[in-house]
Write an enzyme that holds these catalytic residues in place. Sequence first.
Site, PDB file in Angstrom:
ATOM      1  N   ASN A   1       0.752  -1.237  -0.133  1.00 55.69           N
ATOM      2  CA  ASN A   1      -0.100   0.229   0.039  1.00 55.69           C
ATOM      3  C   ASN A   1       1.024   1.290  -0.051  1.00 55.69           C
ATOM      4  O   ASN A   1       1.399   1.525   1.056  1.00 55.69           O
ATOM      5  CB  ASN A   1      -0.661   0.112   1.209  1.00 55.69           C
ATOM      6  CG  ASN A   1      -1.637   1.213   1.287  1.00 55.69           C
ATOM      7  OD1 ASN A   1      -1.854   1.974   0.487  1.00 55.69           O
ATOM      8  ND2 ASN A   1      -2.207   1.532   2.505  1.00 55.69           N
ATOM      9  N   TRP A   2       0.996   1.866  -1.189  1.00 51.93           N
ATOM     10  CA  TRP A   2       1.904   3.154  -1.281  1.00 51.93           C
ATOM     11  C   TRP A   2       1.288   4.264  -0.681  1.00 51.93           C
ATOM     12  O   TRP A   2       1.917   5.383  -0.554  1.00 51.93           O
ATOM     13  CB  TRP A   2       2.332   3.425  -2.783  1.00 51.93           C
ATOM     14  CG  TRP A   2       3.025   2.584  -3.481  1.00 51.93           C
ATOM     15  CD1 TRP A   2       3.590   1.181  -2.803  1.00 51.93           C
ATOM     16  CD2 TRP A   2       3.615   2.361  -4.869  1.00 51.93           C
ATOM     17  NE1 TRP A   2       4.417   0.806  -3.883  1.00 51.93           N
ATOM     18  CE2 TRP A   2       4.627   1.321  -4.969  1.00 51.93           C
ATOM     19  CE3 TRP A   2       3.455   3.327  -5.845  1.00 51.93           C
ATOM     20  CZ2 TRP A   2       5.133   1.278  -6.192  1.00 51.93           C
ATOM     21  CZ3 TRP A   2       4.335   3.174  -6.992  1.00 51.93           C
ATOM     22  CH2 TRP A   2       4.989   2.078  -7.039  1.00 51.93           C
ATOM     23  N   LYS A   3       0.048   4.316  -0.227  1.00 51.86           N
ATOM     24  CA  LYS A   3      -0.703   5.495   0.282  1.00 51.86           C
ATOM     25  C   LYS A   3      -0.146   6.730  -0.667  1.00 51.86           C
ATOM     26  O   LYS A   3      -0.224   6.270  -1.936  1.00 51.86           O
ATOM     27  CB  LYS A   3      -0.119   5.811   1.660  1.00 51.86           C
ATOM     28  CG  LYS A   3      -0.060   4.462   2.685  1.00 51.86           C
ATOM     29  CD  LYS A   3      -0.059   4.810   4.078  1.00 51.86           C
ATOM     30  CE  LYS A   3       0.229   3.635   4.792  1.00 51.86           C
ATOM     31  NZ  LYS A   3       0.035   3.892   6.319  1.00 51.86           N
TER      32      LYS A   3
ATOM     33  N   HIS B   1      -9.424   1.129   5.520  1.00 53.35           N
ATOM     34  CA  HIS B   1      -8.424   1.323   6.061  1.00 53.35           C
ATOM     35  C   HIS B   1      -8.754   2.322   7.058  1.00 53.35           C
ATOM     36  O   HIS B   1      -9.370   3.154   6.922  1.00 53.35           O
ATOM     37  CB  HIS B   1      -7.400   1.688   4.874  1.00 53.35           C
ATOM     38  CG  HIS B   1      -6.042   2.094   5.425  1.00 53.35           C
ATOM     39  ND1 HIS B   1      -5.553   2.749   6.197  1.00 53.35           N
ATOM     40  CD2 HIS B   1      -4.955   1.033   5.069  1.00 53.35           C
ATOM     41  CE1 HIS B   1      -4.227   2.614   6.455  1.00 53.35           C
ATOM     42  NE2 HIS B   1      -3.917   1.503   5.840  1.00 53.35           N
TER      43      HIS B   1
ATOM     44  N   GLU C   1      -7.024   4.843   7.935  1.00 50.71           N
ATOM     45  CA  GLU C   1      -6.730   6.181   7.502  1.00 50.71           C
ATOM     46  C   GLU C   1      -7.936   7.042   6.961  1.00 50.71           C
ATOM     47  O   GLU C   1      -8.471   8.077   6.981  1.00 50.71           O
ATOM     48  CB  GLU C   1      -5.460   6.494   6.661  1.00 50.71           C
ATOM     49  CG  GLU C   1      -4.180   6.255   7.537  1.00 50.71           C
ATOM     50  CD  GLU C   1      -3.083   5.639   6.536  1.00 50.71           C
ATOM     51  OE1 GLU C   1      -3.325   5.888   5.529  1.00 50.71           O
ATOM     52  OE2 GLU C   1      -1.939   5.108   7.185  1.00 50.71           O
TER      53      GLU C   1
ATOM     54  N   GLU D   1      -5.123  -4.767  10.859  1.00 53.04           N
ATOM     55  CA  GLU D   1      -4.222  -3.946  11.165  1.00 53.04           C
ATOM     56  C   GLU D   1      -4.646  -3.080  12.268  1.00 53.04           C
ATOM     57  O   GLU D   1      -5.347  -2.033  12.248  1.00 53.04           O
ATOM     58  CB  GLU D   1      -4.588  -2.806   9.824  1.00 53.04           C
ATOM     59  CG  GLU D   1      -4.093  -3.418   8.678  1.00 53.04           C
ATOM     60  CD  GLU D   1      -3.671  -2.514   7.519  1.00 53.04           C
ATOM     61  OE1 GLU D   1      -2.451  -2.713   6.974  1.00 53.04           O
ATOM     62  OE2 GLU D   1      -4.108  -1.620   7.376  1.00 53.04           O
TER      63      GLU D   1
ATOM     64  N   GLY E   1       2.345   2.624  10.555  1.00 49.34           N
ATOM     65  CA  GLY E   1       3.322   3.778  10.371  1.00 49.34           C
ATOM     66  C   GLY E   1       3.916   4.033  11.555  1.00 49.34           C
ATOM     67  O   GLY E   1       4.452   4.939  11.767  1.00 49.34           O
TER      68      GLY E   1
ATOM     69  N   SER F   1       3.417  -1.697  10.464  1.00 46.99           N
ATOM     70  CA  SER F   1       4.901  -1.678  10.390  1.00 46.99           C
ATOM     71  C   SER F   1       5.328  -2.937  10.084  1.00 46.99           C
ATOM     72  O   SER F   1       6.622  -3.420  10.700  1.00 46.99           O
ATOM     73  CB  SER F   1       5.152  -1.075  11.806  1.00 46.99           C
ATOM     74  OG  SER F   1       4.755   0.126  11.955  1.00 46.99           O
TER      75      SER F   1
ATOM     76  N   GLY G   1       2.765  -0.828   4.158  1.00 46.32           N
ATOM     77  CA  GLY G   1       2.780   0.195   3.943  1.00 46.32           C
ATOM     78  C   GLY G   1       4.217   0.745   3.434  1.00 46.32           C
ATOM     79  O   GLY G   1       4.688   0.624   2.478  1.00 46.32           O
ATOM     80  N   GLY G   2       4.909   1.453   4.775  1.00 44.93           N
ATOM     81  CA  GLY G   2       6.004   1.988   4.301  1.00 44.93           C
ATOM     82  C   GLY G   2       7.080   1.098   3.785  1.00 44.93           C
ATOM     83  O   GLY G   2       7.687   1.629   2.792  1.00 44.93           O
TER      84      GLY G   2
END
Length: 274
Positions: free
Chosen positions: A8-10, A97, A99, A189, A195, A235, A256-257
Amino acid sequence: MCNWIVGNWKMNGSLAHVAEFTAALLKGIPANLGAAGTRVAICPPHPYLTAVGERIAGSQVELGAQKVHPLPSGAFTGEVSPVMLSEFGVSVCIIGHSEHRQYFGVTDVIIAQKLHALTAVGIIPILCVGETLVEREADRQKEVIETQLRLAMKDSEEDVRGRQVSDTVLAPHPELSEEAAGKLVIAYEPVWAIGTGQTATPEQANGMHEFIRDILRERYSESLAEAMPILYGGSVNEENAGELLRQPDINGALVGGASLKADAFLSIINQAIK
Ligand code: PEP
């Protein structure tokens, strides 16, 4: 059951990053991915779907989206429909998600609508559920996850929370059938792990995955519960992926990251197929 590693590149990346990342990913992707029962998808921001799609076409890597509107078309400025995603070769889409729940007010009812809309066009929804730090500290994580899951699978807000919800734009959604539920991927999640660098321990994560499977067993059937891929997200990186992915109830990762760096993402993929 297959394992999934989903990036997930966001709201990150650029055309230059797409070119560099996909070249490195395709060069390093293990040839036995499919044989090992592992599926890999990248979810770039919408403007990069075409560029990523063109580069990964014909490879073992699938195209994912981070966002979708539940209706096929209409006066919804800035939104993208499931049919449009299909036209671009999207095979999976992240929904629910934290976010989106946190910053854009996406409700459980809207998430349920998206589940129906995506499965109707053959896109696999990756349904995210997770508790906040306050909820975890109050030992309410199971209650929170159960509510999110049951609302996504229809069980109306009235049934689950004793509250009635009226929605003027979206038609009331039916219960999610076992057939449609069988097309989902679920991602646990914990919000406090996203993150933050603070990963759930493998035992904490596996325990919550077992709990999710128990709900599915009770709500649908033993076979659906056993076949459901339940991913962990929060993470995940090349250092902690191996131990998380070895847990019996963890069937992959939503990353993600670490999915922005091809070497880190490839390392996680390799650890998934070992
Ligand atoms: C995510 O975006 O779903 C996520 C898990 O992010 P990160 O891996 O950066 O915590």
